[in-house]
Design an enzyme around this catalytic site. Structure first.
Site, short mmCIF file in Angstrom:
data_model
loop_
_atom_site.label_atom_id
_atom_site.label_comp_id
_atom_site.label_asym_id
_atom_site.label_seq_id
_atom_site.Cartn_x
_atom_site.Cartn_y
_atom_site.Cartn_z
N HIS A 191 0.87 -1.25 0.07
CA HIS A 191 -0.12 0.00 -0.08
C HIS A 191 0.90 1.48 -0.06
O HIS A 191 0.81 2.20 -0.89
CB HIS A 191 -1.11 -0.02 1.26
CG HIS A 191 -1.75 1.29 1.36
ND1 HIS A 191 -3.08 1.12 1.03
CD2 HIS A 191 -1.70 2.52 1.99
CE1 HIS A 191 -3.69 2.39 1.01
NE2 HIS A 191 -2.71 3.24 1.60
N GLU A 192 1.73 1.28 1.02
CA GLU A 192 2.49 2.49 1.19
C GLU A 192 3.44 2.64 -0.19
O GLU A 192 3.77 3.72 -0.68
CB GLU A 192 3.55 2.63 2.17
CG GLU A 192 2.70 2.54 3.41
CD GLU A 192 1.65 3.50 3.70
OE1 GLU A 192 1.91 4.66 3.17
OE2 GLU A 192 0.53 3.33 4.31
CO CO Z 1 -3.06 5.19 1.99
#
Ligand code: CO
Length: 500
Positions: A265-266
């Site tokens: 995600h990051e």
């Molecule tokens: Co986010």
């Protein structure tokens, strides 16, 4: 007046602001990734002084002069300086329309409110937090009046996070989500499909998890020479320029999938900012154009790619090599099903891909009604619980797992939540266009992530803040925000997964 000269001076002036922001960000990074515990007071003081300096430069008489001098000749300016004038004007108006003494009192209230919220959450007692939240809501309603609004008063706050988005658009957007997702969740609840999740809580060493995270990052195209991976309590991305975009993750020995998806995600956020045009480096345009577009990139990598079968066909052998004992009786298909297991739950940040947007809808409806003055803060726990029951079919047993779970309101962040749901929808809409040019599934299964990144860079990333969210969506997909791409994606995915 010499426009060229003023331009240069303006850019140099902005460099000073950016330098102070970078210094402040670095202190935040340091605080979250391992600064000594005893340094907190000194660091807070430094951060406070930097923040005051930034504020005074951004609202100064000099800034006012630059803006009023350059605005009449904006059509003659180079595109980057023109965009900088536009963005600085927005910030300037936002910061100067609210009387300084009121804003100071409000900032102090928020600072205090955060720790009260923490205590209230710990005690699971909303009444401890309610008096402060009432004041925060009152301030926000008043600030909207100072700042002005077109249409609904909530629009002004929404625009801070997602330029161009309005209550009118969001009502329609969430209307579609409600109509399509709520029945799908109910169908899954009735399904007899058994998904195996026992192995996800087996013990996985943090060292090996770290090795896998780094392996995935490199393969999917996060540039580790222009970034780094560290650990923090809550994963986040911090950007300075395309040449330095850092991320964190968090490893749980008894929940190995958590770090994988946090990292991916990051990485989605970071790949976005690493691929902004170098021309924009060092300016405030070298960022994602909005919270929602940012979240579309992180969720694309995390969910659309990371939770696809193709992704695991490619990455599972490596995972199994690192964890041969823990995964010896787990097939690729079982892993794929486990990471897509969907069930209504109470906590937003732990929600699965399908039910997540419904959590956001609850918060959107409440924020809108608070801004309208339609509901009272004291009634929030019962309103919250009713909505959870209506959309997800479950009721929190207490305030801690209900209305008190998120930090945002204690910090006065109203208008932020919708970005999360918009991100999901933008992501699916972009993918619909991407698939006209790329065989996404094949590329992912073969571990060919470069063409995907190139497509994103050319269409979305390189523009930074030069284009507005809606300009990007229009340019890439030829239409405005359309939630049907997202709901179709969910319907197809979960129908197949649960054999509905
Ligand atoms: Co986010």
């Amino acid at each position: 007046m010499n426009v060229q000269k003023t331009c240069e001076q303006f850019r140099t002036y902005l460099d000073r602001i950016k330098a102070l922001q970078n210094a402040s960000s670095l202190l935040h990074w340091d605080a979250a990734t391992g600064a000594p515990r005893k340094a907190v007071d000194d660091r807070s003081k430094t951060i406070g002084i930097l923040a005051a300096e930034i504020f005074s430069l951004a609202t100064s008489e000099d800034m006012h002069t630059y803006l009023t001098t350059l605005e009449p000749s904006v059509s003659e300016l180079d595109p980057i300086t023109a965009a900088l004038v536009r963005e600085c004007r927005k910030d300037y108006d936002k910061m100067t329309k609210i009387p300084a003494d009121e804003y100071k009192a409000y900032s102090e209230l928020c600072a205090k409110s955060m720790s009260v919220w923490e205590d209230a959450k710990e005690a699971s007692d909303f009444s401890m937090f309610a008096p402060l939240l009432e004041k925060i809501v009152d301030y926000n309603r008043k600030f909207v009046q100072y700042r002005g609004h077109e249409g609904h008063p909530y629009n002004t706050l929404l625009d801070d996070y997602e330029p161009g988005i309005t209550v009118e658009k969001l009502d329609a957007f969430f209307g579609v989500l409600r109509e399509k997702i709520v029945p799908l969740v109910k169908k899954i609840a009735q399904s007899t499909k058994q998904i195996r999740t026992d192995f996800t809580s087996r013990s996985f060493s943090v060292e090996q998890q770290k090795a896998f995270s780094l392996y995935v990052l490199e393969k999917i195209g996060y540039d580790l020479d222009a970034g780094m991976l560290k650990e923090s309590a809550h994963p986040f991305t911090l950007g300075f320029s395309p040449n330095d975009i850092r991320i964190t993750t968090h490893y749980y020995p008894e929940n190995f999938t958590s770090a994988i998806f946090s990292t991916v995600h990051e990485a989605g956020h970071a790949i976005y900012e690493q691929n902004v045009d170098q021309d924009l480096a060092g300016t405030l345009l070298s960022e994602g154009t909005s919270m929602g577009i940012h979240e579309s990139q992180s969720r694309f990598y995390e969910n659309i790619l990371g939770r696809s079968l193709g992704f695991w066909k490619y990455f599972y052998p490596k995972l199994q090599e690192l964890f041969s004992e823990q995964l010896k009786d787990v097939s690729i298909e079982q892993l794929h099903e486990a990471v897509n297991h969907s069930t209504p739950s109470l906590i937003r940040i732990e929600a699965d891909e399908l039910t997540y947007s419904l959590h956001v809808m609850v918060r959107y409806e409440i924020e809108k009604a608070l801004l309208e003055g339609q509901i009272q803060v004291k009634d929030l726990p019962s309103i919250w619980n009713q909505k959870m029951e209506e959309y997800l079919g479950i009721t929190p047993k207490n305030d801690k797992e209900g209305v008190l779970q998120d930090v945002h309101w204690s910090d006065g962040m109203f208008g932020y939540f919708p970005s999360y749901a918009l991100g999901n929808a933008y992501g699916a809409q972009f993918v619909h266009s991407m698939k006209k040019e790329l065989d996404l599934e094949k590329l992912v299964t073969e571990g060919q992530f470069e063409p995907i990144k190139t497509w994103l860079r050319e269409n979305i990333h390189r523009h930074g803040k030069m284009l507005s969210p809606n300009e990007i969506i229009q340019k890439v997909t030829g239409e405005d925000l359309n939630p049907l791409y997202f709901t179709q994606y969910l319907e197809e995915k979960y129908t197949q997964l649960y054999g509905l």
